[in-house]
Design an enzyme around this catalytic site. Structure first.
Site, mmCIF file in Angstrom:
data_model
loop_
_atom_site.group_PDB
_atom_site.id
_atom_site.type_symbol
_atom_site.label_atom_id
_atom_site.label_comp_id
_atom_site.label_asym_id
_atom_site.label_seq_id
_atom_site.Cartn_x
_atom_site.Cartn_y
_atom_site.Cartn_z
ATOM 1 N N VAL A 43 -4.165 -8.503 1.483
ATOM 2 C CA VAL A 43 -3.929 -9.921 1.210
ATOM 3 C C VAL A 43 -4.319 -10.769 2.414
ATOM 4 C CG1 VAL A 43 -2.163 -11.648 0.651
ATOM 5 C CG2 VAL A 43 -2.083 -9.402 -0.436
ATOM 6 N N CYS A 44 -4.120 -10.229 3.605
ATOM 7 C CA CYS A 44 -4.336 -11.005 4.840
ATOM 8 C C CYS A 44 -5.737 -11.612 4.964
ATOM 9 C CB CYS A 44 -4.010 -10.147 6.055
ATOM 10 S SG CYS A 44 -2.274 -9.648 6.145
#
Length: 211
Positions: free
Chosen positions: A64-65
């Site tokens: 997700v980062c």
């Protein structure tokens, strides 16, 4: 902010809360624009009368980062026009930041500084450090040019953030810094009506906004 040490005189900063003055900190960074390592302090940003956004995320080389950092990078020019310094922060080293930025295609447009909070001290100070993993939660903190914490948001590991909403909140805070007697309602954007709290407004918000 001091470096981590085992000396008894070395004590961690107390956690900061909304509306409080943020203690100065010194953070190691990788600067993709310069292609170099360096340091940045809150004191230098306050002296430059900058808004500051600290964008904590769990770890480099995760999932997700990079989508979050890419989303933030797409808005960087707009943040800069508002006098804001964006700094992403994780507990990875600045060397890991360099390697990740160079290998992950989603990060090719990232130009903001990437902070290395390897001791977790800054993450603890902002209340996003997870001692079970040694990682930072998805915390977003906005600091005014006077060094006051004016906005705080924390998400768990599996929910990414929205740079559009962060930009909207910055615009609102920039406006309110110049118009402190006013307040911005939900979904406010520049040019829309604001509210001026008073006894005359009680129970009359609908009429004031012209709904």
């Amino acid at each position: 902010m001091h470096e981590h040490c085992d000396d008894e005189c070395c004590t961690e900063l107390e956690q900061v809360f909304l509306g409080a003055e943020v203690d100065d900190f010194l953070l190691k960074v990788y600067d993709p624009t310069e292609g170099a390592f360096g340091e940045i302090s809150l004191e230098s940003l306050v002296e430059a009368e900058k808004w500051t956004i600290l964008f904590f995320y769990p770890a480099d080389f995760t999932f997700v980062c990079p989508t979050e950092l890419a989303d933030l990078a797409a808005k960087q020019e707009e943040f800069e026009k508002l006098g804001c310094e964006v700094i992403s922060v994780s507990t990875d080293t600045e060397y890991a930041h360099l390697a990740w930025r160079g290998s992950e295609k989603l990060l090719e447009n990232v130009r903001f500084k990437m902070g290395a909070d390897t001791t977790g001290e800054l993450s603890r100070y902002f209340g996003v450090y997870d001692p079970d993993t040694g990682l930072a939660l998805r915390g977003t903190f906005m600091i005014s040019p006077e060094g006051i914490l004016v906005s705080s948001e924390v998400n768990y590991y599996n929910v990414g953030r929205n740079a559009d909403e962060l930009l909207r909140k910055l615009k609102a805070n920039v406006y309110l810094r110049e118009h402190p007697a006013e307040a911005c309602p939900a979904r406010w954007e520049p040019g829309k009506k604001t509210l001026t709290p008073s006894e005359a407004l009680v129970g009359k918000v609908y009429e004031s906004l012209g709904e």
